[in-house]
Design an enzyme around this catalytic site. Structure first.
Site, PDB file in Angstrom:
ATOM      1  N   HIS A   1      11.110   6.654   8.109  1.00 15.69           N
ATOM      2  CA  HIS A   1      11.613   6.772   6.737  1.00 15.69           C
ATOM      3  C   HIS A   1      13.123   6.928   6.790  1.00 15.69           C
ATOM      4  O   HIS A   1      13.667   7.552   7.696  1.00 15.69           O
ATOM      5  CB  HIS A   1      10.981   7.981   6.047  1.00 15.69           C
TER       6      HIS A   1
ATOM      7  N   ASN B   1      10.366   4.895   2.857  1.00 13.97           N
ATOM      8  CA  ASN B   1      10.176   3.915   3.925  1.00 13.97           C
ATOM      9  C   ASN B   1      11.416   3.077   4.177  1.00 13.97           C
ATOM     10  O   ASN B   1      12.077   2.631   3.244  1.00 13.97           O
ATOM     11  CB  ASN B   1       9.054   2.952   3.523  1.00 13.97           C
TER      12      ASN B   1
ATOM     13  N   ARG C   1       0.834  -1.211   0.000  1.00 12.20           N
ATOM     14  CA  ARG C   1       0.000   0.000   0.000  1.00 12.20           C
ATOM     15  C   ARG C   1       0.872   1.265   0.000  1.00 12.20           C
ATOM     16  O   ARG C   1       1.010   1.949  -1.004  1.00 12.20           O
ATOM     17  CB  ARG C   1      -0.926  -0.016   1.228  1.00 12.20           C
ATOM     18  N   ASP C   2       1.490   1.536   1.120  1.00 15.01           N
ATOM     19  CA  ASP C   2       2.258   2.780   1.254  1.00 15.01           C
ATOM     20  C   ASP C   2       3.389   2.828   0.233  1.00 15.01           C
ATOM     21  O   ASP C   2       3.723   3.888  -0.294  1.00 15.01           O
ATOM     22  CB  ASP C   2       2.806   2.854   2.686  1.00 15.01           C
TER      23      ASP C   2
ATOM     24  N   HIS D   1       6.900   4.214  12.695  1.00 14.07           N
ATOM     25  CA  HIS D   1       6.937   4.171  11.224  1.00 14.07           C
ATOM     26  C   HIS D   1       8.004   5.175  10.804  1.00 14.07           C
ATOM     27  O   HIS D   1       7.823   6.383  10.955  1.00 14.07           O
ATOM     28  CB  HIS D   1       5.552   4.569  10.694  1.00 14.07           C
TER      29      HIS D   1
ATOM     30  N   CYS E   1      10.218   9.101  -1.024  1.00 16.29           N
ATOM     31  CA  CYS E   1       9.691  10.210  -0.238  1.00 16.29           C
ATOM     32  C   CYS E   1       9.174  11.285  -1.190  1.00 16.29           C
ATOM     33  O   CYS E   1       9.947  11.859  -1.951  1.00 16.29           O
ATOM     34  CB  CYS E   1      10.793  10.785   0.634  1.00 16.29           C
TER      35      CYS E   1
END
Lengths: 307, 307
Positions: free
Chosen positions: A212, A252, A14-15, A210, A243
């Site tokens: 990055h 991520n 998804r992300d 979460h 990003c």
């Protein structure tokens, strides 16, 4: 004392894939989820039920969910932006539902205004009926707090703001909060300060991080969270998901890199790193580029795979 | 309590450039050192005095040293493999000498045998006259302990082995020891265990860490060292220096990434990150490729420099 076991949520399907310019075929997304669960992932963020006008990459959400060969013990989550999204996610028969839905809010007022055109408080209030309906349907609700360390518009975000969002989310019945460093500028002590605010209101098992890797800080931040006892993190196979605020930059943190850290610390994940690297190679092949993961690239180089 | 100030040794000009297939011109190496010192680096590993038969990339060592515009307060070091190397480094008039020489040994018996064809103990004993002559000349001696976490031939290396090398180095008069994770597979707790062995024999100010980002662990490892109070680290501008044991993989941790971590933790380095990123862009331009540094790439992307 570090936790003895950590749960990783792979958000790659998804992300990760939602920012791809070239749409990825539903069959490849489904294979990606299948490979992740075979590698030992027990939580996977599969897709989102957002309007295809805004996120065309996830227009095949229902098709992907319907195509899953579900495995016992794996939790499948989807992101929903509103009640319409939740309704769409719950459209099929019960065995096609997600186990969990993700709602979201930013810890930055400027980001909230620019991104969703309302205040932080309003944005979370709007999720109240979504959370109620999901819980009514027996589905767990996770809340993602973006810009928890800094915002592309207003710079550093204070832990007070994070706590404010945590309390708002708790107020509408969100069962788990994820603290997200959306632009990747957090460093260990500031991350701990933000996390501690979430831990004031939620138990350890219901707080996740979460991170990055835009500035390379993700693993140091995860290590700092482990020192607080946090034992749930998002990560993205092959580092999927650049990003959007810094073109060409890393997004991520790669699941492979996190697994290497955790296994090196003697922490169990249930994940087979070699199978995960295979999965990274698979999805990178689909996308026609190298994984954005030190571990995947090092392991593939060691296996003699040409760069 | 983390240290309030950290010293970074940029090893890019030597450790970084020694693996380049295309030789880098002496004038570019000199400009690199000048840019590093302008950016605030106070310790720079400039070159090595190794036989050009083995390391042709450093054949211009004397030319580079002679070309330096020395800046007060900056320490220039060179690697020397033996007495002949030391003599060559001390060939010019005194103001052309390095401030420090680096000697080395591996914590892995297999690596020592394969790389320098003798046992660990023999390899360090051979450095005894080098250390004596350097100290006699008023030059500080740093010892680099390679394979301190693992070895490409024998796998994990125990802290006992690290301590053995530390003691051998101390025995011959080495004044500072650097614990190096040559293949980049270390993780925070194992790194701390290795560091603690060095700290049993050397004061905090005379122990440093040298980490590779091959598996993405370098910053987490540096953070773990900071927690022990260690306040000196090697790093390489633009991440110069791939890992020779895993083609295509990342090598030395990028100085920019370390500086970002340290500044984020409120730790002083004396380094101007923007000027350092300019330096990374300069040397990457010379080499015709992108920096291997998340921070450099993110900052350059933010500035609008095409990838």
């Amino acid at each position: 004392m570090l936790p003895s076991r950590v749960t990783l949520v792979d958000v790659g399907p998804r992300d990760g894939l939602q920012n791809e310019k070239q749409p990825v075929a539903a069959e490849h997304k489904i294979e990606l989820v299948h490979r992740l669960q075979s590698a030992g992932l027990r939580e996977i963020e599969v897709t989102s039920f957002v309007s295809p006008k805004w996120v065309p990459q996830m227009a095949d959400n229902a098709q992907v969910m319907a195509g899953l060969r579900r495995r016992a013990g794996v939790r499948y989550s989807v992101l929903v932006p509103n009640l319409k999204g939740l309704e769409a996610a719950l459209q099929p028969a019960r065995d096609g539902w997600p186990d969990e839905v993700v709602v979201f809010g930013a810890a930055s007022e400027a980001f909230s205004q620019k991104n969703i055109n309302c205040s932080i408080a309003e944005s979370i209030e709007r999720f109240a009926p979504v959370v109620a309906a999901a819980r009514e349907a027996g589905i767990k609700v996770r809340g993602a707090i973006s810009c928890a360390l800094a915002c592309p518009y207003e710079g550093e975000v204070s832990p007070d703001r994070v706590e404010q969002v945590v309390r708002l989310m708790q107020g509408i019945g969100v069962q788990h909060v994820g603290v997200a460093d959306t632009i990747g500028v957090g460093t260990p002590r500031r991350v701990q300060a933000a996390m501690e605010r979430a831990l004031k209101h939620y138990p350890l098992a219901e707080v996740s991080g979460h991170f990055h890797d835009t500035y390379g800080q993700a693993l140091a931040n995860i290590y700092a969270c482990l020192e607080l006892g946090v034992h749930c993190f998002d990560a993205s196979v092959a580092g999927l998901g650049g990003c959007p605020y810094a073109k060409g930059a890393t997004g991520n943190v790669a699941t492979e890199d996190v697994v290497f850290l955790l296994h090196g610390l003697g922490i169990e994940t249930g994940i087979d790193l070699d199978a995960l690297v295979d999965t990274a190679a698979f999805v990178s092949g689909v996308l026609g580029r190298k994984p954005v993961s030190c571990v995947a690239n090092a392991v593939l180089a060691k296996r003699g795979v040409p760069a």
